[in-house]
Scaffold this motif. Structure first.
Motif, PDB file in Angstrom:
ATOM      1  N   ALA A 121       0.454   9.272  -0.192  1.00 24.62           N
ATOM      2  CA  ALA A 121      -0.234   7.910  -0.009  1.00 24.62           C
ATOM      3  C   ALA A 121      -1.012   7.729  -1.533  1.00 24.62           C
ATOM      4  O   ALA A 121      -1.061   8.785  -2.455  1.00 24.62           O
ATOM      5  CB  ALA A 121      -1.148   8.192   1.186  1.00 24.62           C
ATOM      6  N   SER A 122      -1.250   6.580  -1.709  1.00 23.41           N
ATOM      7  CA  SER A 122      -2.075   6.059  -2.773  1.00 23.41           C
ATOM      8  C   SER A 122      -3.408   6.700  -2.964  1.00 23.41           C
ATOM      9  O   SER A 122      -3.895   6.960  -1.643  1.00 23.41           O
ATOM     10  CB  SER A 122      -2.088   4.718  -3.251  1.00 23.41           C
ATOM     11  OG  SER A 122      -2.644   4.079  -2.137  1.00 23.41           O
ATOM     12  N   ALA A 123      -4.016   6.668  -4.112  1.00 24.55           N
ATOM     13  CA  ALA A 123      -5.403   7.240  -4.007  1.00 24.55           C
ATOM     14  C   ALA A 123      -6.351   6.382  -3.329  1.00 24.55           C
ATOM     15  O   ALA A 123      -7.172   6.965  -2.879  1.00 24.55           O
ATOM     16  CB  ALA A 123      -5.683   7.438  -5.601  1.00 24.55           C
ATOM     17  N   ARG A 182     -12.725   5.041  -5.281  1.00 25.54           N
ATOM     18  CA  ARG A 182     -12.188   5.768  -6.451  1.00 25.54           C
ATOM     19  C   ARG A 182     -13.526   6.462  -7.153  1.00 25.54           C
ATOM     20  O   ARG A 182     -14.512   5.825  -7.047  1.00 25.54           O
ATOM     21  CB  ARG A 182     -11.390   4.901  -7.513  1.00 25.54           C
ATOM     22  CG  ARG A 182     -11.347   5.810  -8.734  1.00 25.54           C
ATOM     23  CD  ARG A 182     -10.221   4.806  -9.532  1.00 25.54           C
ATOM     24  NE  ARG A 182      -9.129   5.085  -8.952  1.00 25.54           N
ATOM     25  CZ  ARG A 182      -7.900   4.002  -9.317  1.00 25.54           C
ATOM     26  NH1 ARG A 182      -8.147   2.860  -9.914  1.00 25.54           N
ATOM     27  NH2 ARG A 182      -6.836   4.139  -8.516  1.00 25.54           N
ATOM     28  N   ARG A 235      -2.952   8.530 -11.179  1.00 19.29           N
ATOM     29  CA  ARG A 235      -1.881   8.696 -10.329  1.00 19.29           C
ATOM     30  C   ARG A 235      -1.905   8.841  -8.969  1.00 19.29           C
ATOM     31  O   ARG A 235      -3.325   8.998  -8.373  1.00 19.29           O
ATOM     32  CB  ARG A 235      -1.337  10.191 -10.795  1.00 19.29           C
ATOM     33  CG  ARG A 235      -2.334  11.538 -10.359  1.00 19.29           C
ATOM     34  CD  ARG A 235      -1.772  12.953 -10.981  1.00 19.29           C
ATOM     35  NE  ARG A 235      -2.800  13.918 -10.769  1.00 19.29           N
ATOM     36  CZ  ARG A 235      -2.731  14.488  -9.648  1.00 19.29           C
ATOM     37  NH1 ARG A 235      -2.152  14.290  -8.559  1.00 19.29           N
ATOM     38  NH2 ARG A 235      -3.659  15.572  -9.398  1.00 19.29           N
ATOM     39  N   ASP A 236      -0.831   8.608  -8.088  1.00 16.70           N
ATOM     40  CA  ASP A 236      -1.151   8.830  -6.758  1.00 16.70           C
ATOM     41  C   ASP A 236      -1.354  10.001  -6.286  1.00 16.70           C
ATOM     42  O   ASP A 236      -1.304  11.185  -6.792  1.00 16.70           O
ATOM     43  CB  ASP A 236       0.424   8.517  -6.084  1.00 16.70           C
ATOM     44  CG  ASP A 236       0.680   7.016  -6.163  1.00 16.70           C
ATOM     45  OD1 ASP A 236      -0.106   6.258  -6.631  1.00 16.70           O
ATOM     46  OD2 ASP A 236       1.804   6.911  -5.941  1.00 16.70           O
ATOM     47  N   GLY A 237      -2.259  10.142  -5.195  1.00 18.38           N
ATOM     48  CA  GLY A 237      -2.600  11.457  -4.482  1.00 18.38           C
ATOM     49  C   GLY A 237      -3.918  11.809  -5.268  1.00 18.38           C
ATOM     50  O   GLY A 237      -4.777  12.883  -4.679  1.00 18.38           O
ATOM     51  N   HIS A 290      -7.944  11.190  -6.298  1.00 15.73           N
ATOM     52  CA  HIS A 290      -9.031  10.103  -5.922  1.00 15.73           C
ATOM     53  C   HIS A 290     -10.026   9.736  -7.156  1.00 15.73           C
ATOM     54  O   HIS A 290     -10.683   8.591  -7.077  1.00 15.73           O
ATOM     55  CB  HIS A 290     -10.084  10.982  -5.122  1.00 15.73           C
ATOM     56  CG  HIS A 290      -9.892  11.434  -3.777  1.00 15.73           C
ATOM     57  ND1 HIS A 290      -9.270  12.968  -3.667  1.00 15.73           N
ATOM     58  CD2 HIS A 290      -9.592  11.047  -2.461  1.00 15.73           C
ATOM     59  CE1 HIS A 290      -8.909  13.208  -2.136  1.00 15.73           C
ATOM     60  NE2 HIS A 290      -8.979  11.949  -1.708  1.00 15.73           N
ATOM     61  N   ARG A 301     -10.032  -0.837  -8.243  1.00 13.15           N
ATOM     62  CA  ARG A 301     -10.521  -0.474  -6.786  1.00 13.15           C
ATOM     63  C   ARG A 301     -12.014  -0.386  -6.861  1.00 13.15           C
ATOM     64  O   ARG A 301     -12.826  -0.223  -8.156  1.00 13.15           O
ATOM     65  CB  ARG A 301     -10.106   0.729  -6.509  1.00 13.15           C
ATOM     66  CG  ARG A 301      -8.390   0.933  -6.223  1.00 13.15           C
ATOM     67  CD  ARG A 301      -7.880   2.265  -5.726  1.00 13.15           C
ATOM     68  NE  ARG A 301      -6.667   2.113  -5.466  1.00 13.15           N
ATOM     69  CZ  ARG A 301      -5.841   1.733  -4.723  1.00 13.15           C
ATOM     70  NH1 ARG A 301      -6.316   0.947  -3.819  1.00 13.15           N
ATOM     71  NH2 ARG A 301      -4.631   1.778  -4.709  1.00 13.15           N
TER      72      ARG A 301
END
Length: 587
Positions: A2-4, A66, A103-105, A107, A130
């Motif tokens: 999943a995305s951050a 984020r 990057r994905d993953g 926070h 975000r």
């Protein structure tokens, strides 16, 4: 994966795991509900845990998606990422300005003020995608470079939340405002306004930090000025600021006697700590520059037989060395400025101040490296020159103060070890610049006093002289309160002669190894003889003062009138012998 922004929102830590001040600060933050919030908490109190708790609560409540942390150095990036990982928060400490999105993953990420200053737009773009919490660690560093504050403002002006942290309150000039900080007028300067403050005195009362004992060492320095004259002066009785600066500079010369003596004192302290409940105790030697650091490392090896860890900013393995030293059982690390702020080495309980840095902000941050408490039985010891600027800072350690941010450095902001070692407050004159051509010749060290709760405690020899101490008592600073300040001063004074023998033996070995020219030996021997006579005179003056109730200065003045000549610091061996004999007659 999943995305951050949508997945893996970690849960906030159990409030029971937080210290009382951290719980109170989190509550104050949430009650305020503002975009900007500044926390001033003394070094070692746990600002990182507080900030990560806020971040986790904001993520869990979907207030932000984020987290970005901005810190002073590359090593602290890794330290922040590791601390976050312990809470299940993934912050990437490796992102560069050349990379695109987070990057994905993850926070969020950890960066530095220097990195933000290079490309503020890329950080603004990342935060704009975000809702972001930006944590500005040691926010006063936003004023380090000429354009750093502007870059931080550009990068994070539009973020959803900003949490600023500092270990020390500060003041600054009106035209050097640090972004996102509230100020009030304080004379010609502006004083920062924290939304929550947790000072050293409170932390000491809560046993969050270790108590600090400052062991001040004096001694006579001898140097040759630009006119070719040989001058001698004591660190404690230097007179003018320029003479004090020359005596201080000479004392810090690794070729003299002051540095080895004080390093030997710290090494002995580490040994006692390791024998009395702190088996991994370590010490830090703080140098002014890289050349001195390398020379001090040689002194440590010569005295102890063990090679210390040498940590320099131009070493690509510097961060790794800090981390290895933190987890190892090595006794001593020699470093310059990079380990003075934010670096977490909890087992470091001793600091040898072998530098001419003297700003209040730097002093508080550097001493903060050895005060992080792990247990009620631990105490910190700072060994320092007995010079006016440092003694003033040490005496005010427990006083809540507002420190002054220095102007932007003359040297490149990304290399703090190249900055002027004699950092000054605005308007303060640099007396070292007045020295002109200067040649340090020799120095000696002797214990002066301990500073306890802002009070200087000396040992006054009497006819009874030093009491006998048991083996447990000789773990002299092992447990806070084990000895009174007076007993501590007495014990350090007695150990001083033992340290001198140790240093002399090590020096003799070094001189033999280096095979000095024969013509140098008589001069060295005369200097040693004069030093011993001067020490005898000072001890006898103490005995006369104790017997008569007169201040030391008055006794010294009387002896100078009765046995005329220059002060003891500049007196010849023949004159010192006459004064010694005269003092013996008074007793």
């Amino acid at each position: 994966m999943a995305s951050a922004g949508a997945a893996l929102r970690p849960s906030p830590p159990d409030p029971a795991r937080l210290r009382p001040w951290q719980r109170a600060a989190v509550a104050a933050y949430e009650d305020a509900g503002r975009r900007d919030f500044l926390v001033t908490a003394t070094p070692g109190a746990g600002k990182t845990t507080f900030a990560l708790t806020v971040a986790l609560r904001l993520l869990a409540g979907r207030v932000v998606d984020r987290v970005v942390v901005v810190c002073p150095t590359d090593h602290l990036r890794t330290q922040w990422a590791d601390a976050a990982a312990a809470f299940g928060l993934v912050l990437d400490p490796t992102m560069t300005n050349a990379q695109g999105p987070v990057r994905d993953g993850a926070h969020g990420y950890v960066t530095t003020y220097a990195q933000v200053a290079q490309r503020p737009a890329i950080h603004a773009a990342r935060c704009g995608r975000r809702k972001t919490l930006v944590v500005l660690d040691e926010i006063h560093h936003a004023g380090d470079g000429l354009s750093w504050g502007e870059a931080v403002s550009e990068a994070f002006a539009d973020v959803h939340r900003r949490l600023s942290l500092t270990g020390t309150p500060f003041r600054t000039r009106a035209d050097e405002r640090i972004p996102f900080v509230g100020y009030e007028q304080d004379g010609d300067l502006l004083r920062s306004l924290a939304d929550y403050t947790y000072g050293y005195r409170e932390a000491l009362s809560d046993r969050v930090v270790r108590p600090v004992v400052f062991a001040a060492y004096t001694g006579v320095s001898r140097w040759r000025n630009s006119a070719g004259e040989v001058i001698a002066a004591s660190l404690t009785d230097a007179g003018t600021k320029s003479v004090e600066a020359a005596a201080w500079k000479t004392a810090l010369d690794p070729r003299g006697g002051w540095v080895p003596h004080v390093i030997a004192a710290m090494d002995e302290r580490i040994t006692h700590l390791r024998h009395t409940g702190m088996p991994d105790a370590a010490g830090l030697v703080l140098a002014s520059d890289q050349d001195d650091a390398r020379a001090y490392a040689d002194v440590v090896r010569n005295l102890t037989g063990e090679k210390p860890v040498l940590i320099l900013s131009d070493d690509p393995k510097a961060s790794k060395k800090i981390e290895e030293f933190r987890e190892s059982r090595e006794r001593i690390a020699v470093c310059v400025r990079m380990i003075s702020e934010g670096v977490d080495v909890p087992r470091a309980a001793c600091l040898a101040w072998m530098t001419s840095y003297r700003t209040p902000l730097f002093f508080a941050q550097a001493v903060g490296r050895v005060v992080r408490a792990r247990g009620a039985h631990e105490a910190a010891t700072v060994f320092l020159p007995a010079v006016r600027p440092l003694l003033t800072l040490a005496a005010e350690m427990e006083t809540d103060r507002n420190f002054v941010i220095s102007p932007p450095p003359k040297a490149p902001a990304d290399d703090p070890e190249l900055q002027d070692p004699l950092d000054l407050l605005p308007g303060e004159k640099d007396e070292a610049d007045e020295l002109g051509q200067f040649e340090g010749l020799e120095s000696e060290a002797s214990f002066a006093h301990v500073l306890h709760s802002g009070r200087a405690v000396t040992h006054e020899p009497t006819s009874a002289d030093l009491p006998e101490f048991s083996g447990d008592e000789e773990a002299y600073l092992g447990l806070p309160g084990l000895l009174t300040p007076e007993q501590t001063a007495a014990l350090l004074s007695r150990r001083d002669s033992e340290l001198r023998r140790k240093v002399t033996a090590a020096s003799s070995r070094r001189i033999q190894d280096e095979a000095p020219a024969e013509e140098d030996t008589p001069q060295l021997g005369q200097w040693r003889l004069t030093s011993e006579l001067r020490r005898e005179v000072n001890q006898l003056v103490s005995r006369v003062a104790a017997r008569t109730g007169e201040p030391h200065a008055k006794v010294h003045g009387r002896i100078r009138r009765e046995v005329p000549g220059p002060p003891s610091a500049a007196a010849s061996a023949e004159l010192l012998e006459r004064r010694r004999d005269h003092l013996l007659g008074l007793l």
